[in-house]
Design a protein around this motif. Structure first.
Motif, PDB file in Angstrom:
ATOM      1  N   GLN A  28       0.213   4.899  -5.287  1.00  0.00           N
ATOM      2  CA  GLN A  28      -0.113   4.993  -3.859  1.00  0.00           C
ATOM      3  C   GLN A  28      -0.283   3.607  -3.247  1.00  0.00           C
ATOM      4  N   ALA A  29      -0.911   2.698  -3.988  1.00  0.00           N
ATOM      5  CA  ALA A  29      -1.084   1.325  -3.491  1.00  0.00           C
ATOM      6  C   ALA A  29       0.270   0.645  -3.330  1.00  0.00           C
ATOM      7  N   ALA A  31      -5.375  -8.042   1.797  1.00  0.00           N
ATOM      8  CA  ALA A  31      -6.461  -7.659   2.707  1.00  0.00           C
ATOM      9  C   ALA A  31      -6.260  -6.236   3.230  1.00  0.00           C
ATOM     10  N   SER A  32      -5.035  -5.877   3.525  1.00  0.00           N
ATOM     11  CA  SER A  32      -4.750  -4.522   4.017  1.00  0.00           C
ATOM     12  C   SER A  32      -5.035  -3.475   2.954  1.00  0.00           C
ATOM     13  N   LEU A  33      -4.664  -3.770   1.712  1.00  0.00           N
ATOM     14  CA  LEU A  33      -4.947  -2.848   0.612  1.00  0.00           C
ATOM     15  C   LEU A  33      -6.451  -2.657   0.444  1.00  0.00           C
ATOM     16  N   ARG A  34      -7.179  -3.747   0.529  1.00  0.00           N
ATOM     17  CA  ARG A  34      -8.635  -3.679   0.385  1.00  0.00           C
ATOM     18  C   ARG A  34      -9.245  -2.839   1.524  1.00  0.00           C
ATOM     19  N   LEU A  35      -8.787  -3.084   2.747  1.00  0.00           N
ATOM     20  CA  LEU A  35      -9.305  -2.331   3.895  1.00  0.00           C
ATOM     21  C   LEU A  35      -8.969  -0.845   3.806  1.00  0.00           C
ATOM     22  N   ALA A  36      -7.847  -0.526   3.180  1.00  0.00           N
ATOM     23  CA  ALA A  36      -7.438   0.872   3.035  1.00  0.00           C
ATOM     24  C   ALA A  36      -8.222   1.583   1.933  1.00  0.00           C
ATOM     25  N   GLY A  37      -9.021   0.824   1.172  1.00  0.00           N
ATOM     26  CA  GLY A  37      -9.872   1.434   0.165  1.00  0.00           C
ATOM     27  C   GLY A  37      -9.352   1.385  -1.257  1.00  0.00           C
ATOM     28  N   PHE A  38      -8.272   0.640  -1.481  1.00  0.00           N
ATOM     29  CA  PHE A  38      -7.762   0.531  -2.847  1.00  0.00           C
ATOM     30  C   PHE A  38      -8.685  -0.369  -3.659  1.00  0.00           C
ATOM     31  N   GLY A  39      -8.807  -0.047  -4.933  1.00  0.00           N
ATOM     32  CA  GLY A  39      -9.681  -0.784  -5.833  1.00  0.00           C
ATOM     33  C   GLY A  39      -9.020  -2.012  -6.411  1.00  0.00           C
ATOM     34  N   PRO A  40      -9.795  -2.830  -7.124  1.00  0.00           N
ATOM     35  CA  PRO A  40      -9.277  -4.078  -7.688  1.00  0.00           C
ATOM     36  C   PRO A  40      -8.080  -3.896  -8.614  1.00  0.00           C
ATOM     37  N   GLU A  41      -8.072  -2.822  -9.414  1.00  0.00           N
ATOM     38  CA  GLU A  41      -6.950  -2.610 -10.334  1.00  0.00           C
ATOM     39  C   GLU A  41      -5.666  -2.312  -9.580  1.00  0.00           C
ATOM     40  N   GLU A  42      -5.753  -1.455  -8.562  1.00  0.00           N
ATOM     41  CA  GLU A  42      -4.561  -1.130  -7.774  1.00  0.00           C
ATOM     42  C   GLU A  42      -4.036  -2.362  -7.046  1.00  0.00           C
ATOM     43  N   ILE A  43      -4.964  -3.139  -6.482  1.00  0.00           N
ATOM     44  CA  ILE A  43      -4.555  -4.340  -5.754  1.00  0.00           C
ATOM     45  C   ILE A  43      -3.922  -5.352  -6.707  1.00  0.00           C
ATOM     46  N   ALA A  44      -4.529  -5.545  -7.865  1.00  0.00           N
ATOM     47  CA  ALA A  44      -3.978  -6.490  -8.836  1.00  0.00           C
ATOM     48  C   ALA A  44      -2.584  -6.063  -9.269  1.00  0.00           C
ATOM     49  N   TYR A  45      -2.377  -4.785  -9.485  1.00  0.00           N
ATOM     50  CA  TYR A  45      -1.060  -4.292  -9.886  1.00  0.00           C
ATOM     51  C   TYR A  45      -0.012  -4.612  -8.816  1.00  0.00           C
ATOM     52  N   VAL A  46      -0.330  -4.300  -7.569  1.00  0.00           N
ATOM     53  CA  VAL A  46       0.617  -4.529  -6.479  1.00  0.00           C
ATOM     54  C   VAL A  46       0.889  -6.012  -6.311  1.00  0.00           C
ATOM     55  N   MET A  47      -0.144  -6.822  -6.382  1.00  0.00           N
ATOM     56  CA  MET A  47       0.040  -8.255  -6.170  1.00  0.00           C
ATOM     57  C   MET A  47       0.845  -8.882  -7.307  1.00  0.00           C
ATOM     58  N   SER A  48       0.619  -8.424  -8.535  1.00  0.00           N
ATOM     59  CA  SER A  48       1.392  -8.977  -9.656  1.00  0.00           C
ATOM     60  C   SER A  48       2.847  -8.534  -9.555  1.00  0.00           C
ATOM     61  N   ALA A  49       3.097  -7.331  -9.095  1.00  0.00           N
ATOM     62  CA  ALA A  49       4.470  -6.861  -8.912  1.00  0.00           C
ATOM     63  C   ALA A  49       5.163  -7.608  -7.773  1.00  0.00           C
ATOM     64  N   ALA A  50       4.401  -7.937  -6.726  1.00  0.00           N
ATOM     65  CA  ALA A  50       4.972  -8.654  -5.596  1.00  0.00           C
ATOM     66  C   ALA A  50       5.343 -10.091  -5.971  1.00  0.00           C
ATOM     67  N   GLU A  51       4.551 -10.693  -6.835  1.00  0.00           N
ATOM     68  CA  GLU A  51       4.823 -12.071  -7.247  1.00  0.00           C
ATOM     69  C   GLU A  51       5.981 -12.146  -8.244  1.00  0.00           C
ATOM     70  N   GLY A  52       6.134 -11.087  -9.047  1.00  0.00           N
ATOM     71  CA  GLY A  52       7.154 -11.089 -10.094  1.00  0.00           C
ATOM     72  C   GLY A  52       8.467 -10.694  -9.567  1.00  0.00           C
ATOM     73  N   TRP A 105      -2.197   6.960   0.418  1.00  0.00           N
ATOM     74  CA  TRP A 105      -3.634   6.869   0.659  1.00  0.00           C
ATOM     75  C   TRP A 105      -4.320   6.335  -0.587  1.00  0.00           C
ATOM     76  N   SER A 106      -5.427   5.647  -0.387  1.00  0.00           N
ATOM     77  CA  SER A 106      -6.318   5.340  -1.503  1.00  0.00           C
ATOM     78  C   SER A 106      -7.188   6.562  -1.731  1.00  0.00           C
ATOM     79  N   ARG A 107      -7.805   6.617  -2.889  1.00  0.00           N
ATOM     80  CA  ARG A 107      -8.690   7.746  -3.191  1.00  0.00           C
ATOM     81  C   ARG A 107      -9.820   7.825  -2.160  1.00  0.00           C
ATOM     82  N   SER A 108     -10.490   6.693  -1.943  1.00  0.00           N
ATOM     83  CA  SER A 108     -11.630   6.706  -1.009  1.00  0.00           C
ATOM     84  C   SER A 108     -11.170   6.956   0.425  1.00  0.00           C
ATOM     85  N   GLY A 109     -10.018   6.435   0.786  1.00  0.00           N
ATOM     86  CA  GLY A 109      -9.489   6.670   2.127  1.00  0.00           C
ATOM     87  C   GLY A 109      -9.167   8.136   2.368  1.00  0.00           C
TER      88      GLY A 109
END
Length: 117
Positions: free
Chosen positions: A74-75, A96-117, A41-45
């Motif tokens: 969690q992200a 987009a799914s991470l954003r809709l679930a309520g994750f913030g920019p830092e969490e999304i950036a972390y996941v996306m950078s890990a996915a690309e690497g 879960w995201s914090r806000s979710g």
């Protein structure tokens, strides 16, 4: 004598109300922990979910913040679940799914950078 009894009754009522509030917050924290154990879960979710379950905003926020959860982790779990359910999901859809679930920019950036690497 009446004044002393009135003061004692008031004191007991205040203590009772305080105890009820604490137990409701504790109940919200247990519910939040149970939800995090089952799925990410995201914090806000998670706060929104607790409110849907009937907890006040104050109890939900207090409960979620008391967990000390790693929202980046969690992200990552959330994204991993998405990939596990749909192997051909795009980076854009994950983001987009991470954003809709309520994750913030830092969490999304972390996941996306890990996915690309």
């Amino acid at each position: 004598m009446k004044k002393v009894i009135t003061i004692l009754i008031t004191f007991v009522l205040v203590l009772s109300l305080t105890a009820c509030g604490a137990s409701r917050s504790d109940e919200a924290a247990r519910r939040a922990q149970d939800l995090l154990t089952v799925e990410p879960w995201s914090r806000s979710g998670l706060i929104d979910r607790l409110q849907q379950d009937g907890f006040s905003n104050m109890d939900a926020v207090k409960a979620v913040d008391s967990l000390g959860a790693d929202w980046t982790q969690q992200a990552a779990r959330y994204a991993g679940d998405l990939i596990g359910k749909n192997f051909f999901i795009s980076y854009e859809e994950i983001e987009a799914s991470l954003r809709l679930a309520g994750f913030g920019p830092e969490e999304i950036a972390y996941v996306m950078s890990a996915a690309e690497g």
